[in-house]
Design a protein around this motif. Structure first.
Motif, PDB file in Angstrom:
ATOM      1  N   PRO A  38       0.840  -1.438  -0.122  1.00 57.29           N
ATOM      2  CA  PRO A  38       0.143   0.046   0.032  1.00 57.29           C
ATOM      3  C   PRO A  38       1.021   1.168  -0.067  1.00 57.29           C
ATOM      4  O   PRO A  38       0.582   2.281  -0.679  1.00 57.29           O
ATOM      5  N   ASN A  39       2.010   1.217   0.701  1.00 57.35           N
ATOM      6  CA  ASN A  39       2.800   2.330   0.876  1.00 57.35           C
ATOM      7  C   ASN A  39       3.214   2.858  -0.724  1.00 57.35           C
ATOM      8  O   ASN A  39       3.308   4.054  -1.101  1.00 57.35           O
ATOM      9  N   THR A  40       3.585   1.844  -1.559  1.00 57.57           N
ATOM     10  CA  THR A  40       4.230   1.958  -2.710  1.00 57.57           C
ATOM     11  C   THR A  40       2.795   2.582  -3.617  1.00 57.57           C
ATOM     12  O   THR A  40       3.254   3.547  -4.423  1.00 57.57           O
ATOM     13  N   MET A  41       1.928   1.979  -3.544  1.00 57.00           N
ATOM     14  CA  MET A  41       0.753   2.824  -4.341  1.00 57.00           C
ATOM     15  C   MET A  41       0.525   4.079  -3.959  1.00 57.00           C
ATOM     16  O   MET A  41       0.148   4.943  -4.672  1.00 57.00           O
ATOM     17  N   GLN A  42       0.527   4.353  -2.636  1.00 54.77           N
ATOM     18  CA  GLN A  42       0.183   5.685  -1.989  1.00 54.77           C
ATOM     19  C   GLN A  42       1.227   6.679  -2.693  1.00 54.77           C
ATOM     20  O   GLN A  42       0.781   7.608  -3.191  1.00 54.77           O
ATOM     21  N   ARG A  43       2.475   6.148  -2.719  1.00 54.00           N
ATOM     22  CA  ARG A  43       3.575   7.008  -3.342  1.00 54.00           C
ATOM     23  C   ARG A  43       3.182   7.215  -4.950  1.00 54.00           C
ATOM     24  O   ARG A  43       3.078   8.605  -5.163  1.00 54.00           O
ATOM     25  N   ALA A  44       2.662   6.319  -5.695  1.00 55.35           N
ATOM     26  CA  ALA A  44       2.295   6.476  -6.875  1.00 55.35           C
ATOM     27  C   ALA A  44       1.148   7.646  -7.013  1.00 55.35           C
ATOM     28  O   ALA A  44       1.131   8.467  -7.781  1.00 55.35           O
ATOM     29  N   LEU A  45       0.058   7.261  -6.306  1.00 55.22           N
ATOM     30  CA  LEU A  45      -1.157   8.288  -6.093  1.00 55.22           C
ATOM     31  C   LEU A  45      -0.834   9.544  -5.828  1.00 55.22           C
ATOM     32  O   LEU A  45      -0.977  10.780  -6.379  1.00 55.22           O
ATOM     33  N   LEU A  46       0.275   9.737  -4.775  1.00 60.75           N
ATOM     34  CA  LEU A  46       0.697  11.204  -4.867  1.00 60.75           C
ATOM     35  C   LEU A  46       1.220  11.838  -5.833  1.00 60.75           C
ATOM     36  O   LEU A  46       1.199  12.922  -6.058  1.00 60.75           O
ATOM     37  N   GLU A  47       2.343  11.287  -6.465  1.00 57.80           N
ATOM     38  CA  GLU A  47       2.848  11.779  -7.591  1.00 57.80           C
ATOM     39  C   GLU A  47       1.834  12.214  -8.838  1.00 57.80           C
ATOM     40  O   GLU A  47       1.786  13.192  -9.368  1.00 57.80           O
ATOM     41  N   LEU A  48       0.715  11.350  -8.996  1.00 57.00           N
ATOM     42  CA  LEU A  48      -0.327  11.619  -9.977  1.00 57.00           C
ATOM     43  C   LEU A  48      -1.017  12.720  -9.336  1.00 57.00           C
ATOM     44  O   LEU A  48      -1.538  13.731 -10.327  1.00 57.00           O
ATOM     45  N   GLU A  49      -0.921  13.093  -8.222  1.00 57.17           N
ATOM     46  CA  GLU A  49      -1.594  14.121  -7.776  1.00 57.17           C
ATOM     47  C   GLU A  49      -0.891  15.496  -7.895  1.00 57.17           C
ATOM     48  O   GLU A  49      -1.729  16.369  -8.420  1.00 57.17           O
ATOM     49  N   ARG A  50       0.475  15.443  -7.651  1.00 58.84           N
ATOM     50  CA  ARG A  50       1.105  16.413  -8.039  1.00 58.84           C
ATOM     51  C   ARG A  50       1.228  16.917  -9.524  1.00 58.84           C
ATOM     52  O   ARG A  50       1.550  17.799  -9.860  1.00 58.84           O
ATOM     53  N   ASP A  51       1.050  15.697 -10.300  1.00 58.26           N
ATOM     54  CA  ASP A  51       0.730  15.894 -11.811  1.00 58.26           C
ATOM     55  C   ASP A  51      -0.305  16.495 -12.232  1.00 58.26           C
ATOM     56  O   ASP A  51      -0.751  16.836 -13.268  1.00 58.26           O
ATOM     57  N   GLY A  52      -1.203  16.576 -11.136  1.00 58.61           N
ATOM     58  CA  GLY A  52      -2.622  17.014 -11.620  1.00 58.61           C
ATOM     59  C   GLY A  52      -3.599  16.080 -12.335  1.00 58.61           C
ATOM     60  O   GLY A  52      -4.554  16.778 -12.903  1.00 58.61           O
ATOM     61  N   LEU A  53      -3.428  14.694 -12.454  1.00 53.31           N
ATOM     62  CA  LEU A  53      -4.325  13.925 -12.833  1.00 53.31           C
ATOM     63  C   LEU A  53      -5.082  13.238 -12.016  1.00 53.31           C
ATOM     64  O   LEU A  53      -6.294  12.985 -12.434  1.00 53.31           O
ATOM     65  N   ILE A  54      -5.079  13.599 -10.569  1.00 53.79           N
ATOM     66  CA  ILE A  54      -6.195  13.279  -9.776  1.00 53.79           C
ATOM     67  C   ILE A  54      -6.058  14.154  -8.610  1.00 53.79           C
ATOM     68  O   ILE A  54      -5.216  14.830  -8.362  1.00 53.79           O
ATOM     69  N   PHE A  55      -7.198  14.320  -7.755  1.00 50.25           N
ATOM     70  CA  PHE A  55      -7.220  15.199  -6.844  1.00 50.25           C
ATOM     71  C   PHE A  55      -7.914  14.498  -5.588  1.00 50.25           C
ATOM     72  O   PHE A  55      -8.614  13.547  -5.745  1.00 50.25           O
ATOM     73  N   THR A  56      -7.573  15.185  -4.494  1.00 47.97           N
ATOM     74  CA  THR A  56      -8.177  14.296  -3.130  1.00 47.97           C
ATOM     75  C   THR A  56      -9.234  15.299  -2.469  1.00 47.97           C
ATOM     76  O   THR A  56      -8.985  16.270  -2.360  1.00 47.97           O
ATOM     77  N   GLU A  57     -10.288  14.706  -1.895  1.00 46.87           N
ATOM     78  CA  GLU A  57     -11.398  15.392  -1.470  1.00 46.87           C
ATOM     79  C   GLU A  57     -11.203  14.484   0.245  1.00 46.87           C
ATOM     80  O   GLU A  57     -11.654  13.442   0.259  1.00 46.87           O
ATOM     81  N   ARG A  58     -10.688  15.489   0.804  1.00 47.56           N
ATOM     82  CA  ARG A  58     -10.481  15.025   2.236  1.00 47.56           C
ATOM     83  C   ARG A  58     -11.016  13.715   2.771  1.00 47.56           C
ATOM     84  O   ARG A  58     -10.483  12.894   2.908  1.00 47.56           O
ATOM     85  N   THR A  59     -12.477  13.845   2.781  1.00 54.34           N
ATOM     86  CA  THR A  59     -13.083  12.551   3.352  1.00 54.34           C
ATOM     87  C   THR A  59     -13.648  11.655   2.276  1.00 54.34           C
ATOM     88  O   THR A  59     -14.060  10.567   2.587  1.00 54.34           O
ATOM     89  N   ALA A  60     -13.882  12.224   1.406  1.00 56.05           N
ATOM     90  CA  ALA A  60     -14.575  11.574   0.229  1.00 56.05           C
ATOM     91  C   ALA A  60     -13.806  10.537  -0.625  1.00 56.05           C
ATOM     92  O   ALA A  60     -14.067   9.639  -1.310  1.00 56.05           O
ATOM     93  N   GLY A  61     -12.208  10.845  -0.532  1.00 55.50           N
ATOM     94  CA  GLY A  61     -11.432   9.942  -1.417  1.00 55.50           C
ATOM     95  C   GLY A  61     -10.853  10.630  -2.476  1.00 55.50           C
ATOM     96  O   GLY A  61     -10.874  12.028  -2.645  1.00 55.50           O
ATOM     97  N   ARG A  62     -10.282  10.029  -3.286  1.00 58.37           N
ATOM     98  CA  ARG A  62      -9.660  10.741  -4.458  1.00 58.37           C
ATOM     99  C   ARG A  62     -10.501  10.239  -5.747  1.00 58.37           C
ATOM    100  O   ARG A  62     -11.150   9.472  -5.884  1.00 58.37           O
TER     101      ARG A  62
END
Lengths: 120, 120, 120, 120
Positions: free
Chosen positions: A47-71
DNA sequence: GTGGTCTAGACCACA
DNA sequence: GTGGTCTAGACCACG
C-alpha cells in the motif's frame, strides 16, 4: 497481476499503469479512484508503494483528493489530453529507438512507421 | 547486465537480444559468436540457459555450429533480412497496441505513426 | 529398462523409442502421453533428459502439449504415416549397409532382401 | 574405437566384429591374424577379453592356431561362406523384426524389403 | 499434480 | 578450450 520489469522502481511503473487508465477513458474525468488498499491488492504491491504513486499523480494534476470522500480523476480534460499526448509521444519515440536498435537509421525508422501496412 | 522482464522465460529474452546483435550488424554475417560460457557470464545467466537460446537460434538458421571451432553467425543475408523484417513488424504492431491502450482507435494510432514530427 | 547404446545421446535414443510407440499404434493418435516424470522413471533417465526428447518430438509435430492437462499424441495421421515411412526407410538402408559390411555388393544386398525366404 | 552396446557381453560383440572382417574378405583366407595384444589395443578392450573372443572363433572353425607362428584365418572357403550366410540371415531377420516393431505385419515387412527402391 | 524454466556442476569428444 | 550431454534438484504458473 504483478508483472514488473526488473530494476525499474515499481512506483514509476504503477504511475504509468494508472495514467493509462485515465487517458484511455477507462477511468473517466471525475470518477472516484478506488481506495489505496484495494488498488494495492489489485496490483500486488505494498500500500505504501501505491500511496506514493498516487501522490505523484496528484502533484501531476491527474487526480485530486477530497479530504473525506477519497480521490478522484481530474475533470480537466485538457490536462488529460496533454498527458495522453506525452505518453503517445513516448510510445512513438520508443518505437523509433527500437527500430534504430535493429540497425535502421533514423530516416528509415521514420519511413517504416509512415509506410507500414495496417494489417491484422 | 541482467535486466530481464519478470515472468518471461529468460531464454526467450536472450534469443531476442542476440537476434538484435545479428540483424543490427553488430555481429556481421560469418562472425564468430563468443563461447557459450562467456556469453552466459556477460548476460549473467547460467551457461545452460544461454546454450538453450543458442540452440534455438541455430534451429532458426541464424547461427551455425562448427564442432570444435565455435559458433558463427549465418552468412545467409536473406535469412537475416527476413528476421529483421519480422522484428520490425513486431515493434510497429507493439507500438500500435500501446497506442490503442492509450485510448486511440486503430485508425488514430495509424495516423499518429504516419504523421508524427520526427524532431526528438 | 535402461539399455542405451554407448556414445549416442540418450535423448536421441529416447526420441526413437517414443517414435516407435507412436508409429506402431501402441500409443494411438490423441492418446495421452504419460507425464514426463513417469516416463523418465520408466526409461531410467533424468526427467530433464526425457523433457528434452519430448520437446523435440513436439517440434517434430508428433506430440502436442496442453498446458496443464499433459501431452498427447498428434491426431494428424498423415504426419504419423510419414514418420513411419522415414523409420522404415532407415531400417532398410541400415540392413543394406550391414550386408555391404559382410562383403556383399550393393546389388547383391538388394537381391538378398528381395529373394530371402520368409520362414523364420 | 570402443563403441559397445550396453548390457551385451563385450566378447560377443568382438566375435561379431571379427567375423565381419573375415567374411567380408578384409581378412582373406590364410591371412595371419594380428597378435592378441594388438587387437585388444585396437578395440580398446582387455587382452583377456580379446583372447576369449578368438578362442570361440577358433572353436567355430573360422581361425586356427599355429603353435609358434600365431593365428590365421581358416582356408576353408565353404566354412566362411556358411558363416556369411548366417550373418546375412541375421541381418535380414533383424530388419524384419524392426519393421514389425514399427507396426507392420510380417507380410507387409516382407513386401517392403522386396519392393523398396534402391535409392542412394 | 501437470508442464516449464532455471541453476549448478559434472563428464565427454574433438583437435 | 570448444560445444554437447546428463544429472540432481529447485521453483513457478496453471487449474
Amino acid at each position: 497481476m504483478n508483472d514488473f520489469k526488473a530494476h525499474i522502481p515499481i512506483y514509476l511503473q504503477l504511475i504509468n499503469a494508472i495514467k493509462q487508465f485515465i487517458v484511455s477513458g477507462r477511468w473517466p474525468p471525475g470518477t472516484r479512484v478506488p481506495p489505496v488498499r484495494e488498488l494495492a491488492t489489485q496490483f500486488g504491491v505494498n500500500p505504501n508503494t501505491m500511496q506514493r504513486a498516487l501522490l505523484e499523480l496528484e502533484r501531476d494534476g491527474l487526480i485530486f483528493t477530497e479530504r473525506t470522500a477519497g480521490r478522484f480523476v481530474t475533470k480537466d480534460n485538457d490536462r488529460i489530453a496533454n498527458v495522453r499526448q506525452e505518453l503517445c509521444q513516448k510510445v512513438i519515440e520508443n518505437a523509433i529507438a527500437e527500430l534504430k536498435n535493429l540497425g535502421f537509421t533514423e530516416q528509415e525508422a521514420n519511413l517504416l512507421l509512415k509506410t507500414h501496412h495496417s494489417g491484422s
